[in-house]
Design a protein around this motif. Sequence first.
Motif, PDB file in Angstrom:
ATOM      1  N   UNK A  64       0.848  -1.195   0.000  1.00 35.17           N
ATOM      2  CA  UNK A  64       0.000   0.000   0.000  1.00 35.17           C
ATOM      3  C   UNK A  64       0.882   1.243   0.000  1.00 35.17           C
ATOM      4  N   UNK A  65       0.555   2.173  -0.886  1.00 33.81           N
ATOM      5  CA  UNK A  65       1.282   3.446  -0.941  1.00 33.81           C
ATOM      6  C   UNK A  65       0.325   4.546  -1.385  1.00 33.81           C
ATOM      7  N   UNK A  66       0.173   5.562  -0.540  1.00 32.22           N
ATOM      8  CA  UNK A  66      -0.615   6.735  -0.913  1.00 32.22           C
ATOM      9  C   UNK A  66       0.221   7.639  -1.824  1.00 32.22           C
ATOM     10  N   UNK A  67      -0.434   8.526  -2.549  1.00 30.85           N
ATOM     11  CA  UNK A  67       0.282   9.562  -3.290  1.00 30.85           C
ATOM     12  C   UNK A  67       0.688  10.623  -2.278  1.00 30.85           C
ATOM     13  N   UNK A  68       1.973  10.902  -2.208  1.00 29.97           N
ATOM     14  CA  UNK A  68       2.491  11.891  -1.268  1.00 29.97           C
ATOM     15  C   UNK A  68       3.814  12.405  -1.821  1.00 29.97           C
ATOM     16  N   UNK A  69       3.773  13.525  -2.529  1.00 28.49           N
ATOM     17  CA  UNK A  69       4.975  14.038  -3.171  1.00 28.49           C
ATOM     18  C   UNK A  69       5.056  15.556  -3.063  1.00 28.49           C
TER      19      UNK A  69
END
Length: 130
Positions: free
Chosen positions: A85-90
Amino acid sequence: MRRLFFGEVKVEDGSKKWDYDETNNKTIAFTVPPGIKRIKVFAEVDYALGEPNIYVGASIKNKMTNKTWGEGLSEANDVGDNVSHQDIDSIVGVTPNKTYTLYFDCYATFGVTFSWGKAINAMTPTVEDY
Protein backbone atom coordinates in the motif's frame (compact mmCIF):
# COMPACT_ATOMS: atom_id res chain seq x y z
CA MET A 1 12.97 56.81 4.81
CA ARG A 2 10.77 54.05 3.42
CA ARG A 3 12.21 51.21 1.38
CA LEU A 4 10.30 49.55 -1.41
CA PHE A 5 11.23 46.12 -2.63
CA PHE A 6 10.14 45.49 -6.16
CA GLY A 7 9.60 41.99 -7.45
CA GLU A 8 8.80 40.50 -4.06
CA VAL A 9 5.66 38.40 -3.90
CA LYS A 10 3.88 37.64 -0.66
CA VAL A 11 3.62 33.86 -0.36
CA GLU A 12 0.23 32.79 0.93
CA ASP A 13 -0.74 29.33 2.15
CA GLY A 14 -3.49 27.62 0.23
CA SER A 15 -4.87 24.37 -1.10
CA LYS A 16 -7.16 22.88 -3.71
CA LYS A 17 -9.07 19.62 -3.20
CA TRP A 18 -10.78 17.53 -5.85
CA ASP A 19 -13.14 14.67 -4.94
CA TYR A 20 -12.37 11.19 -6.30
CA ASP A 21 -15.10 11.42 -8.95
CA GLU A 22 -13.62 14.71 -10.25
CA THR A 23 -10.27 12.95 -10.79
CA ASN A 24 -11.52 9.83 -12.59
CA ASN A 25 -9.75 9.80 -15.96
CA LYS A 26 -9.79 13.61 -16.17
CA THR A 27 -7.48 16.30 -17.54
CA ILE A 28 -7.31 19.34 -15.27
CA ALA A 29 -5.49 22.64 -15.81
CA PHE A 30 -3.82 23.93 -12.63
CA THR A 31 -2.17 27.34 -12.38
CA VAL A 32 0.53 27.70 -9.74
CA PRO A 33 -0.09 30.72 -7.47
CA PRO A 34 2.42 33.61 -7.50
CA GLY A 35 5.54 33.01 -5.41
CA ILE A 36 4.94 29.25 -5.15
CA LYS A 37 7.87 26.97 -6.06
CA ARG A 38 6.60 23.68 -4.57
CA ILE A 39 3.25 21.91 -4.53
CA LYS A 40 2.51 19.16 -2.00
CA VAL A 41 0.41 16.50 -3.71
CA PHE A 42 -1.53 14.07 -1.51
CA ALA A 43 -4.17 11.40 -2.14
CA GLU A 44 -5.15 8.54 0.15
CA VAL A 45 -5.47 5.43 -1.99
CA ASP A 46 -8.32 2.96 -1.38
CA TYR A 47 -7.11 0.00 0.70
CA ALA A 48 -7.18 -3.39 -1.07
CA LEU A 49 -8.28 -5.90 1.56
CA GLY A 50 -10.74 -8.75 2.04
CA GLU A 51 -11.02 -9.98 -1.55
CA PRO A 52 -8.38 -12.01 -3.35
CA ASN A 53 -6.06 -10.57 -5.99
CA ILE A 54 -7.19 -6.93 -5.89
CA TYR A 55 -4.97 -4.22 -7.30
CA VAL A 56 -5.85 -0.53 -7.35
CA GLY A 57 -3.65 2.23 -8.66
CA ALA A 58 -3.73 6.00 -8.87
CA SER A 59 -1.54 8.53 -10.65
CA ILE A 60 -1.20 12.16 -11.67
CA LYS A 61 0.87 13.04 -14.76
CA ASN A 62 1.79 16.21 -16.60
CA LYS A 63 0.43 15.74 -20.13
CA MET A 64 3.08 18.02 -21.66
CA THR A 65 6.26 16.65 -20.01
CA ASN A 66 4.97 13.17 -19.05
CA LYS A 67 6.41 13.75 -15.56
CA THR A 68 4.56 11.83 -12.86
CA TRP A 69 3.49 14.15 -10.03
CA GLY A 70 2.41 11.22 -7.86
CA GLU A 71 1.64 7.51 -7.89
CA GLY A 72 -0.09 5.26 -5.41
CA LEU A 73 -1.29 1.68 -5.19
CA SER A 74 -2.81 -0.97 -3.00
CA GLU A 75 -2.68 -4.70 -3.57
CA ALA A 76 -4.14 -7.82 -1.95
CA ASN A 77 -2.79 -11.35 -2.39
CA ASP A 78 -4.70 -14.52 -3.31
CA VAL A 79 -6.29 -14.79 0.15
CA GLY A 80 -7.29 -11.12 0.37
CA ASP A 81 -4.51 -9.89 2.68
CA ASN A 82 -3.04 -6.52 1.84
CA VAL A 83 0.55 -6.97 0.73
CA SER A 84 1.37 -3.49 -0.56
CA HIS A 85 0.00 0.00 0.00
CA GLN A 86 1.28 3.45 -0.94
CA ASP A 87 -0.61 6.74 -0.91
CA ILE A 88 0.28 9.56 -3.29
CA ASP A 89 2.49 11.89 -1.27
CA SER A 90 4.97 14.04 -3.17
CA ILE A 91 6.53 17.49 -3.32
CA VAL A 92 6.61 18.85 -6.88
CA GLY A 93 9.02 21.59 -7.91
CA VAL A 94 7.03 23.98 -10.13
CA THR A 95 7.24 27.39 -11.81
CA PRO A 96 5.19 30.21 -10.21
CA ASN A 97 2.23 31.43 -12.33
CA LYS A 98 2.63 28.55 -14.82
CA THR A 99 -0.42 26.54 -15.89
CA TYR A 100 0.09 22.78 -15.92
CA THR A 101 -2.15 20.38 -17.83
CA LEU A 102 -2.43 17.30 -15.63
CA TYR A 103 -4.02 13.91 -16.24
CA PHE A 104 -5.65 12.48 -13.10
CA ASP A 105 -6.33 8.75 -12.80
CA CYS A 106 -7.42 8.86 -9.16
CA TYR A 107 -10.83 7.21 -8.90
CA ALA A 108 -9.41 4.71 -6.38
CA THR A 109 -8.68 7.48 -3.85
CA PHE A 110 -10.49 9.61 -1.31
CA GLY A 111 -9.73 12.65 -3.47
CA VAL A 112 -6.60 14.64 -4.31
CA THR A 113 -5.29 17.70 -2.46
CA PHE A 114 -2.68 20.17 -3.71
CA SER A 115 -1.23 22.35 -0.92
CA TRP A 116 1.25 25.23 -1.03
CA GLY A 117 2.80 27.91 1.14
CA LYS A 118 5.97 29.23 2.69
CA ALA A 119 6.81 26.01 4.59
CA ILE A 120 6.16 23.83 1.53
CA ASN A 121 8.32 26.14 -0.63
CA ALA A 122 11.24 25.28 1.68
CA MET A 123 10.86 21.50 1.15
CA THR A 124 13.04 19.48 -1.19
CA PRO A 125 11.09 18.36 -4.25
CA THR A 126 10.63 14.65 -4.94
CA VAL A 127 9.61 15.54 -8.52
CA GLU A 128 10.94 18.47 -10.58
CA ASP A 129 8.68 19.83 -13.33
CA TYR A 130 9.74 23.44 -14.03
